[in-house]
Design an enzyme around this catalytic site. Structure first.
Site, PDB file in Angstrom:
ATOM      1  N   ARG A   1       0.816  -1.216   0.000  1.00 15.90           N
ATOM      2  CA  ARG A   1       0.000   0.000   0.000  1.00 15.90           C
ATOM      3  C   ARG A   1       0.853   1.272   0.000  1.00 15.90           C
ATOM      4  O   ARG A   1       0.575   2.193  -0.780  1.00 15.90           O
ATOM      5  CB  ARG A   1      -0.986  -0.023   1.173  1.00 15.90           C
ATOM      6  CG  ARG A   1      -2.126  -1.031   0.972  1.00 15.90           C
ATOM      7  CD  ARG A   1      -2.916  -1.234   2.231  1.00 15.90           C
ATOM      8  NE  ARG A   1      -2.050  -1.677   3.319  1.00 15.90           N
ATOM      9  CZ  ARG A   1      -2.417  -1.711   4.578  1.00 15.90           C
ATOM     10  NH1 ARG A   1      -3.617  -1.300   4.941  1.00 15.90           N
ATOM     11  NH2 ARG A   1      -1.574  -2.149   5.488  1.00 15.90           N
TER      12      ARG A   1
ATOM     13  N   ASN B   1      -6.318  -2.858   1.901  1.00 14.16           N
ATOM     14  CA  ASN B   1      -6.178  -4.313   1.872  1.00 14.16           C
ATOM     15  C   ASN B   1      -7.565  -4.927   1.909  1.00 14.16           C
ATOM     16  O   ASN B   1      -8.302  -4.705   2.860  1.00 14.16           O
ATOM     17  CB  ASN B   1      -5.432  -4.806   3.123  1.00 14.16           C
ATOM     18  CG  ASN B   1      -3.938  -4.741   2.958  1.00 14.16           C
ATOM     19  OD1 ASN B   1      -3.434  -4.505   1.862  1.00 14.16           O
ATOM     20  ND2 ASN B   1      -3.225  -4.959   4.054  1.00 14.16           N
TER      21      ASN B   1
END
Ligand code: ZN
Ligand code: ZN
Ligand code: FE
Length: 736
Positions: free
Chosen positions: A19, A37
C-alpha cells in the site's frame, strides 16, 4: 481528460509494503483516490489524467516491493468520484479470502544496521523488524493480515512506534509486528528450575553455551535446541539425550566468512545461504574442518545456515563461533513453539532457554536445500518459502483439501483457482503430529475462509491422513502415491503431454496392493500406465521394520543361498533371527511384496557397509554417496525380464565380491544408466520425483547423462522430491 480506474490485485501483496508503494506511485502520477487491503488482496481506486495511467500501471506491475508477488491485476474503469487526495484506508472484509499469506522473512540489512547502531532507539533490540522483514505466517491468526489478527494484537504501540506505523513514507508503515524496547514483547532467559530474568538474556544463554550446556532459543517458526558446535562433548551429550544416534545436526554460523573457514562452498551455495529465505544449505566440509565429526557422522557434508532473526545475530555476535541449531522436537514430531511444551517435552535435554512473549501461532521448520551445480533442490520446503501459492488456470467449483501422505506430511488446498501448499508438518506417527496436522488444516480453513467440498488422500489405508479423511463424511478420492509424485512436478513445469514419469522412493502403496517405489510410468494428467518396475522382493517384517536394513539384503540374497558369498552373508545372522526370517520368507508371514528403490539402497548399504540398521530416513543413500568415486566408471548389467521387470539380484551378488568404493559407485552408476536406458527407449520428456531423487550423487550423475544424451528432463523446482509434495499432486489429479 480525467478518468477513474479500479485495480484489484491478488498475490502476496499484504504485509509487504504494497500500500505505501501504491501511495507513493499515486503521488508521483498525481492521482487521487484510495488503496486498502481487501480479503482477496489489494483494492485501488485512482483518478487522474488519462495519459499517466499507462506508466502508472506499468510500474504497478513491474516495480513492486521486494517481497511482493503479484499474481493477477484486474482493471476496470468506473465513474469519476472527484477525490481530493490519495489515502490509504482501513482494511475491508469481504467474503472471499484469497490473498496469499506471506512466509516469514529473514532480518533485512536496514534493520540489521539499526540493530548495531548505538544511536538508534532499537539498538540491540532482539525483535526488530520492518515491512521488509520479520515474522508473517508464524504470527497470523486470520486474514486480512493486520496487527489485530496477529499475535501482536496484545501489544499496544508506544507513540513513537505508532507514528512510524501510520506514516506512509516510513519503512515501518503498517509493519504489523512493529515494536521497540518500550512497547514490544520481552525476551527472557529461563532455567528449568523456575529462575527467569530479562536482564541480558542472550549473554546468559551464550554463557551456558560456552560452558558446554544444551540450551534452546526461540526462533521464527519454533524453538531450536542449541549448543556449542565446536564442543564434541556437548554434541555427544545432545545425541545421547535426544536419542539421535547419527542423524546430522544443522550448524548456524555468524557470517559467510565463518562458513568458509570450515567449508568449501560454491558461488551458488553462497547465494543460497545469503538469500532472503536463509535456508539450511548442505555444503561440503573442508578436509581440515575443525568441526567435530559427530555433527554429521560418516558424511562429508553439513547443513549450514546464517542468522535470520535479530536474536541469532545478537547471540552469535557474543559467541563468535558456530553453534548447533536443530529443531526442538521429539524425533518425528513437529517443532515446538511454546515454552510450556518445551519444558514438558525436552526437560531432560535442555538446561536453559531464551523465550519471548510473541506467540508463534503457526509453526514452521527451517527450509533445507542443496545445490546440484547451479540447480537448487529443496529437501524441505518450510520457513521463508511456505505456504506456497500457485495461481492456476483450473476452474472448478469444488473446494479441495488434499491430505498428502504419511511421512513428511504437508497439506494443500484448491480454492478459486489457487493451489496453496502448506509448510512441512512432520511424520504422522504420533499424537502430537496428528494434532499439528489438524491444526494446519484449521489454519488453512481459517486463512482462506475455506470449507472443503472434496477430500483427496493417498490410497494407503493405514496412513494417518487417510484414516483422518475417512472420518470426515466428505466425498473422498484416493490417489496412487507415485502418480501424485509425478503429477506435482508436471504441474510445476506446466506439462500437459504424456511423459515418462519416474517415481523412486521409500514406500508407497501400489495399484496392485504391493509396495511400490521404483516406478516408470507413461504418465498423462488424466491417467498413467506402469511400464517398468523393479522385480518385487519380500519385505520381511513388513513396512514397520524397514530400519532393519540387513533383512532387506537377506530377502534379496536368500534365494541365492547356493552361492558361496551369499551363503556367507546369510550366515552372519544369528540362528534365531535367521530362523524367523526364513520362516517369514517361506511361509509369507508378514512379508509383503516390495519393489522400492529406497529399499534397494538399504540392501546395498547393508551389504557394502555391513550395516544392520539405519536410524533416519535417507541414511543408506548418504553413506553410499560418501563412498562414491567418480573414477569408477563401471556398472552392473541392466536386465529387464519378459514382464518388464528390472532384475537386480545379480548386482547384489557382485557387490559381495567387490570393495566398498567400487560397489557403491557401480550401484549408483547402474541406477543412472538404467534411467537413461529406459528414457532412450520411450523417447518422451522425463519427469523425476520421489525421495530417492534427493540423492545428490545419483542426481549429478543423471543430469550429466541426460545432458550428454540430449534428453529433456524435469525435476521438482520449488517443491521437494519427497512426500511433502504429494498433496500438490493429489490436487492436480482432482483437477484433471
Ligand atoms: Zn527490516
Ligand atoms: Zn514502541
Ligand atoms: Fe513417496
Amino acid at each position: 481528460m480525467k478518468i477513474c480506474k479500479i485495480y484489484e490485485i491478488e498475490g502476496i501483496v499484504q504485509g509487504v509494503g504494497f500500500r505505501p508503494f501504491v501511495f507513493s506511485l499515486a503521488k508521483k502520477y498525481n492521482l487521487n483516490g484510495f488503496v486498502f487491503n481487501s480479503s482477496s488482496g489489494v483494492y485501488i481506486e485512482a483518478e487522474g489524467d488519462e495519459e499517466v495511467f499507462k506508466s502508472f500501471e506499468s510500474e504497478l506491475q513491474n516495480s513492486v516491493p521486494p517481497l511482493a508477488v503479484v499474481d493477477t491485476i484486474s482493471i476496470a474503469e468506473t465513474a469519476l468520484k472527484n477525490f481530493h487526495d490519495f489515502k490509504i484506508t482501513k482494511s475491508a472484509h469481504s467474503k472471499s479470502k484469497n490473498t496469499s499469506i506471506s512466509p516469514d522473512m529473514s532480518l533485512c540489512s536496514e534493520c540489521e544496521k539499526e540493530l548495531k547502531d548505538k544511536n538508534n532507539r532499537r539498538f540491540g533490540y532482539p525483535l526488530i523488524n520492518c515491512t521488509n522483514c520479520g515474522p508473517r505466517y508464524s504470527i497470523i491468526r486470520t486474514v486480512p493480515y493486520d496487527r489485530v489478527n496477529s499475535s501482536m494484537s496484545g501489544f499496544k504501540m508506544c507513540p513513537e512506534c505508532e507514528a512510524e506505523y501510520n506514516d506512509p513514507l516510513n519503512r515501518r508503515y503498517h509493519a504489523q509486528p512493529i515494536s521497540c524496547p518500550k512497547c514490544g514483547p520481552v525476551v527472557k532467559f529461563h532455567d528449568l528450575n523456575g529462575f527467569s530474568t530479562q536482564d541480558s538474556p542472550l549473554e546468559k544463554l551464550a554463557h551456558a553455551i560456552n560452558e558446554g550446556k544444551i540450551t534452546a532459543l526461540k526462533g521464527m517458526g519454533g524453538f531450536h535446541i542449541v549448543c556449542d558446535a565446536l564442543n564434541e562433548r556437548a554434541i555427544l551429550s545432545l545425541r545421547e539425550k535426544k536419542r539421535r544416534k547419527t542423524k546430522p545436526f544443522a550448524v548456524l554460523f555468524s557470517s559467510i566468512e565463518m562458513i568458509k573457514e570450515y567449508c568449501d562452498i560454491t558461488i551458488e551455495e553462497e547465494e543460497a545461504l545469503l538469500s532472503q529465505i536463509r535456508p539450511i544449505v548442505l555444503v561440503k566440509k573442508k578436509k581440515t574442518c575443525a568441526l567435530p565429526e559427530s555433527i554429521a557422522p560418516n558424511i562429508d557434508r553439513i547443513g549450514a545456515f546464517l542468522p535470520y532473526t535479530p536474536l541469532h545475530v545478537l547471540l552469535l555476535e557474543i559467541l563468535k563461533k558456530p553453534i548447533i541449531a536443530t529443531s526442538a522436537n521429539i524425533s518425528g514430531e513437529p517443532i515446538i513453539t511454546s515454552k510450556e511444551k518445551l519444558c514438558e517435552k525436552l526437560s531432560s535435554v535442555i538446561e536453559s532457554y531464551v523465550d519471548f512473549d510473541r506467540e508463534i501461532v503457526n509453526f514452521s521448520d527451517d527450509s533445507v536445500l542443496q545445490l546440484i551445480g547451479k540447480r537448487s533442490v529443496f529437501l524441505r520446503v518450510s520457513r521463508g518459502v511456505a505456504p506456497i501459492s500457485f495461481k492456476t488456470s483450473y476452474k472448478s467449483k469444488e473446494k479441495i483439501l488434499a491430505l498428502g501422505a504419511h511421512q513428511k506430511s504437508a497439506i494443500a488446498i484448491f480454492n478459486d483457482s489457487n493451489i496453496i501448499l502448506s509448510p512441512f508438518i512432520g511424520d504422522l506417527g504420533s499424537v502430537e503430529s496428528i494434532e499439528a496436522f489438524e491444526r494446519s488444516i484449521n489454519t488453512f480453513k481459517n486463512f482462506y475462509d475455506f470449507t472443503p467440498s472434496l477430500l483427496v488422500c493417498d490410497k494407503h489405508p493405514n496412513y494417518a491422513s487417510t484414516i483422518w479423511a475417512k472420518k470426515q463424511n466428505i466425498p473422498t478420492v484416493f490417489v496412487q502415491h507415485h502418480y501424485a509424485h509425478i503429477l506435482a512436478v508436471m504441474f510445476e513445469h506446466n506439462i500437459n503431454e504424456e511423459v515418462l514419469g519416474i517415481a523412486w522412493d521409500g514406500t508407497g502403496l501400489g495399484d496392485d496392493g504391493t509396495i511400490w517405489g521404483g516406478e516408470f510410468f507413461l504418465c498423462a494428467l488424466k491417467e498413467k500406465e506402469r511400464v517398468y518396475s523393479f522385480k518385487p522382493f519380500k519385505l520381511l517384517g513388513g513396512e514397520g521394520s524397514i530400519e532393519n536394513i540387513d533383512r532387506i539384503a537377506f530377502s534379496i540374497l536368500y534365494p541365492c543361498k547356493q552361492n558361496a558369498l551369499a551363503a556367507e552373508f546369510l550366515d552372519n545372522f544369528s540362528h534365531e533371527e535367521r530362523y524367523l526370517l526364513e520362516r517369514s520368507y517361506e511361509k509369507d508371514i508378514n512379508a509383503p511384496l516390495c519393489s522400492s528403490v529406497g529399499r534397494l539402497f538399504d540392501a546395498a548399504a547393508a551389504i557394502i557397509l555391513k550395516q544392520k540398521k539405519v536410524t533416519y530416513d535417507g541414511e543408506s543413500g548418504l553413506s553410499l554417496e560418501a563412498l562414491y568415486d567418480k573414477n569408477v566408471q563401471g556398472r552392473y548389467e541392466i536386465i529387464i525380464n519378459e514382464n518388464d521387470e528390472i532384475e537386480y539380484v545379480y548386482w547384489f551378488l557382485k557387490m559381495l565380491e567387490e570393495d566398498p568404493v567400487t560397489a557403491a559407485s557401480k550401484f549408483i552408476n547402474t541406477l543412472a544408466a538404467l534411467i537413461i536406458h529406459i528414457a532412450k527407449k520411450e523417447r518422451k520428456k522425463v519427469v523425476l520425483s520421489g525421495g530417492v531423487f534427493q540423492n545428490r550423487t545419483l542426481l549429478e550423475k543423471l543430469i550429466e547423462l541426460f545432458e550428454k544424451e540430449h534428453i529433456e528432463f524435469f525435476l521438482p523446482k520449488n517443491i521437494s522430491a519427497n512426500d511433502s509434495s504429494i498433496a500438490l499432486g493429489q490436487i492436480v489429479y482432482m483437477l484433471n
